[in-house]
Scaffold this active site. Structure first.
Site, PDB file in Angstrom:
ATOM      1  N   ASP A   1       0.824  -1.203   0.000  1.00 39.48           N
ATOM      2  CA  ASP A   1       0.000   0.000   0.000  1.00 39.48           C
ATOM      3  C   ASP A   1       0.864   1.262   0.000  1.00 39.48           C
ATOM      4  OD1 ASP A   1      -2.545  -1.079  -0.097  1.00 39.48           O
ATOM      5  OD2 ASP A   1      -2.829  -1.080   2.072  1.00 39.48           O
ATOM      6  N   VAL A   2       1.898   1.262   0.828  1.00 42.53           N
ATOM      7  CA  VAL A   2       2.778   2.435   0.891  1.00 42.53           C
ATOM      8  C   VAL A   2       3.461   2.643  -0.456  1.00 42.53           C
ATOM      9  CG1 VAL A   2       4.884   3.351   1.960  1.00 42.53           C
ATOM     10  CG2 VAL A   2       3.101   2.303   3.388  1.00 42.53           C
TER      11      VAL A   2
END
Lengths: 402, 402
Positions: A163-164
């Site tokens: 996600d990051v």
């Protein structure tokens, strides 16, 4: 930062974000931290991530507050044609949209581009072929859990790394498309799939070519490094410290710091390996561990860290989040990246600005996340020219929150 | 991609990279994948990462090849004033520099800006106050190892997540500074510290505010989700499958897929929790695990995956890198992101382009990494106008590789 400094890099850029969870909000927040005016549009009451844990005792989401810093918040009844029309006008006015919602109907690129011909639309999806995926499921497929930890049982990362990573690719995609638009005058749709972010990273780090070329890759190495020497050690005060040797200079320093230069050198003859190469040290890692463990067992973590750092060895003591926040000076306003902010509903907390220091066009200190919907009236009035009477009418009709 | 497509977003942008390891090379490669002409300058024989593992049987670094795809390679004697002068000319000509080397002497911003007044220089360092740090040591401080895995023992990630994140911040920093330069006409130095990338991410994900507000955070949850319901399960064929429930729809689907809707609903009364909330499901996770485990034990991973996916449950079977590469269709040319390339010294391998699909200004398919130094003559001739005679002279003096 001097008074004559230029405005932040993205000053004058406006972005609409219709999002939830980590990746798309982080993409938008990154642009906000670079100076863009990022307006997050949510359904009245908030999107699916609005109450996500961790929460305060009163139920306010610390997660949401942390991923939406420095944005403005507009809430609309996005299920109603009128709410969708207002969102469309905001998107058309801004010219840049980030979303991880299904881009169908009014939110499709084909529809939106009719309202803004040079629209840039960055769309995050699960898999490249339309499947659903989240960080947890993408991670399972990545291969990394199979080499994380101390045995064959797969171990998930706790950091939502995909996600990051996806969030930062989103920001890169918007910036690249904006640069291109300033040259060509034309916008475009930019698509990114979470599973492709994982797969690209696996490939960029060499794992795909390694399997194809060598037939296999490493198994789990615990806290050891692969292809070089590094290990974590227990100290006399029951802490754990990480040591990494990625050059011959570090290797020499490790011997000096521990007083074990001669013993370590003996391992070369013992195992017939060349300890002046990373591969040699990797092959000899178990013997190196065995020589070093007793030394660490006699040292407190603080003493070991001091001796290693003084000699030039890369080292870091494992700490919890609580220790990081309470005792590590880097997590305080002594670090110019950190600011104390008043986060509505959460309190006075430390928050980072973007971890990029622009010497010529500095970015702002960390800003609080908005209260959900707090900027609705302002944004509609200033961006769309909505009148007070029209706002009251929209409110009466339930398009805006009461 | 139509024949009338515009060139890739960063077409016409040139970047010099003087780097090693993961973060800075990934930053440069990301810009190359977006269409920039990225020229990596190394010492003759290569930088410290040139032989880094994994390597082929012949010792060629698969790691280096994977992180330098699509760049051009120049080698120079960077210890000699003449080699430094040539590198300086290349930097001045390109106008953008990425480096993670100590930016001292000739490589300092103050020196380089005299040769190119609007230079953009992106510099990666260890810590914000000048300390040394690498992914392994930064990770130890982050707090994440303390909540990774199944017990209190800290567990390192195998993915070098901070390096990857830093690489993508570097690309964002260059793009933001380039956008700003096109408006202001001025360049700048942009600094990023690996430890700040970690700390910013910890803050963005809410861990700092959580500790400050609630006094503590979670402990290790194994493969379980935090604040929602998710778990990994062993299947009848001894595989492990990850399930994630991040909405009420997923929760309903999970009951349907397993035929356990009624039993799962009983848990609400049993434990007095509201299973229609994420927090309620998180509180009841052990009981939910207990109800689900026997079902998974009767299913093969393939059957479980089919049933769950059909019902709309987010799921993913854990696989190794070998399985990902050999059997997962997404890791093949069926995925438009992937291309087969001929990587010199490594062979024919699958490689990703950037995981962003630009519909209007498409980026190129994956390109091989260069042979070390292979573009030296071409770059010096075309960029600096160096003559054949001058090249021969530089070679005779050891400034260029023999």
């Amino acid at each position: 930062m001097s008074e004559s400094a230029r405005p932040a890099p993205l000053s004058g850029v406006r972005v609409i974000e219709i999002s939830a969870f980590v990746a798309a909000p982080l993409g938008g927040m990154t642009l906000a931290q670079l100076g863009a005016d990022v307006i997050r549009i949510d359904p009245i009451g908030g999107n699916i991530d609005y109450t996500r844990w961790p929460v305060t005792d009163a139920g306010r989401s610390i997660y949401w507050a942390s991923l939406n810093k420095g944005k403005r918040s507009v809430t609309l009844d996005l299920k109603s044609p009128l709410g969708q029309a207002i969102a469309t006008e905001l998107i058309a006015s801004a010219g840049i949209l980030i979303t991880n919602l299904p881009a169908r109907g009014w939110l499709s690129y084909d529809n939106l581009v009719r309202h803004r011909p040079d629209l840039i639309m960055l769309r995050l999806s699960g898999t490249y072929d339309g499947g659903a995926a989240v960080d947890y499921t993408v991670n399972a497929a990545s291969g990394f859990p199979s080499i994380t930890g101390f045995d064959e049982r797969p171990v998930n990362h706790a950091l939502p790394a995909w996600d990051v990573t996806a969030g930062l690719y989103i920001a890169n995609g918007v910036l690249a498309a904006e640069l291109e638009r300033r040259a060509s005058g034309a916008g475009q749709e930019v698509n990114v799939a979470l599973s492709d972010v994982m797969l690209a990273t696996v490939g960029n780090l060499g794992y795909i070519a390694e399997v194809q070329t060598n037939g296999s890759t490493r198994g789990p190495l615990g806290n050891g490094l692969y292809g070089a020497y590094g290990q974590s050690f227990r100290t006399s005060d029951d802490r754990e410290i990480m040591v990494a040797v990625i050059s011959n200079r570090h290797w020499k320093s490790l011997g000096e710091a521990t007083g074990l230069t001669e013993k370590l050198a003996m391992i070369g003859s013992l195992l017939d390996v060349d300890l002046s190469t990373e591969g040699g040290r990797y092959h000899a890692r178990d013997a190196i561990d065995a020589v070093l463990r007793p030394w660490f067992a006699t040292q407190s973590a603080a003493d070991a860290a001091t001796r290693l750092a003084t000699a030039g060895v890369l080292q870091g003591t494992f700490q919890t989040f609580e220790e990081l926040v309470r005792t590590d000076p880097q997590c305080s306003t002594a670090n110019p990246m950190m600011t104390e902010i008043d986060q509505p509903g959460v309190g006075r907390v430390l928050a980072p600005r973007i971890p990029l220091t622009f010497d010529g066009s500095p970015t702002a200190d960390a800003q609080a996340a908005p209260i959900l919907g707090a900027n609705t009236d302002d944004v509609l009035r200033s961006v769309l020219g909505t009148t007070m009477e029209q706002l009251a009418d929209l409110r009466a009709r339930g398009i805006l929150a009461a």
